[in-house]
Design a protein around this motif. Structure first.
Motif, short mmCIF file in Angstrom:
data_model
loop_
_atom_site.label_atom_id
_atom_site.label_comp_id
_atom_site.label_asym_id
_atom_site.label_seq_id
_atom_site.Cartn_x
_atom_site.Cartn_y
_atom_site.Cartn_z
N ASN A 236 0.83 -1.20 0.00
CA ASN A 236 0.00 0.00 0.00
C ASN A 236 0.87 1.26 0.00
OD1 ASN A 236 -2.70 1.37 0.41
ND2 ASN A 236 -1.63 2.08 2.24
N ASP A 239 2.45 1.51 -3.51
CA ASP A 239 1.44 1.84 -4.51
C ASP A 239 1.10 3.33 -4.49
OD1 ASP A 239 1.31 -0.75 -5.35
OD2 ASP A 239 -0.58 -1.23 -4.35
N GLU A 240 1.03 3.89 -3.30
CA GLU A 240 0.68 5.31 -3.18
C GLU A 240 1.88 6.20 -3.45
OE1 GLU A 240 -1.04 5.96 0.64
OE2 GLU A 240 -2.86 4.83 0.18
#
Length: 243
Positions: A236, A239-240
């Motif tokens: 996460n 991905d960000e």
């Protein structure tokens, strides 16, 4: 897809491995994977490939290249006295300043491999501190850094990573073992304060019930549930931050 290479690093030739997505997709974003104290081996190769298959070009360098051939070691090696002494000698002899010097070559290697976009770092055990140090030293390129069961992230040493917090421009995630003598609560508090004062977007998360090394499959304390939680947090973050 795994490729063994050699890097002209700061103090000699460093063996390393590049991982690309097995589906052959192009991965413009890169990740430097900073090893734990037992060195590159199958357990870390599997982790690096999992990262690559999530859409990244991953570089796993041997940080102990200055010592020549060693091992092989694995997650159980620390239980052997002779192995532990060798590991600790190499760990103490691989300084944070060396991490800074090596970082340029590691980034150049990712670029040459096609990872021309933003870069993140992740480190385990001794690699956790290296991931933060690199993020501070190369803040123009590194947009995220993660540490899992990293030791001495905010110690009294002159080269403690927390002293570089103000230089970090990317996001930071710290996954802490529930009980870890190498990163006790007072260091966690010190690191949190340094990151907050430095204006760093960060999260420090305590994995209650997990022991130092819980994310790496060949450690005796490996915990599958805890490891999967770590993967969710890590992917996460990347991905960000690397979008």
């Amino acid at each position: 897809m795994k490729q063994d290479i050699e890097i002209n690093a700061a103090d000699g030739i460093a063996k390393a491995t590049i991982f690309r997505p097995d589906n052959g997709a192009s991965a413009k974003c890169g990740i430097i994977f900073y090893m734990d104290a037992m060195g590159p081996r199958q357990a870390l190769f599997d982790m690096a490939q999992r990262l690559a298959d999530s859409g990244y070009t991953v570089l796993l360098p041997d940080l102990f290249y200055r010592f020549g051939a060693y091992g092989p070691f694995d997650g159980t090696s620390f239980g052997d006295l002779a192995s532990r002494e060798k590991i600790m000698t190499m760990l103490r002899g691989t300084t944070q300043e060396m991490t800074k010097r090596d970082g340029a070559a590691f980034l150049d290697t990712l670029t040459a491999a096609g990872a021309t976009g933003p870069v993140a770092t992740v480190g385990y055990c001794m690699g956790g501190a290296r991931a933060l140090t690199a993020a501070a030293a190369y803040s123009d390129r590194i947009t995220a850094a993660a540490s899992f069961h990293g030791g001495n992230l905010a110690s009294d040493a002159e080269d403690s990573p927390h002293l570089l917090a103000a230089d970090i421009k990317g996001r930071v995630y710290i996954g802490v073992a529930g009980v870890d003598n190498s990163f006790p609560p007072e260091q966690s508090a010190r690191l949190a304060e340094a990151l907050r004062i430095g204006g760093v977007d960060h999260m420090i998360e305590n994995y209650v019930g997990m022991a130092h090394g819980w994310t790496v499959s060949d450690h005796g304390v490996y915990d599958q549930t805890g490891a999967e939680r770590h993967w969710k947090r890590l992917l996460n973050l990347f991905d960000e931050a690397l979008a």
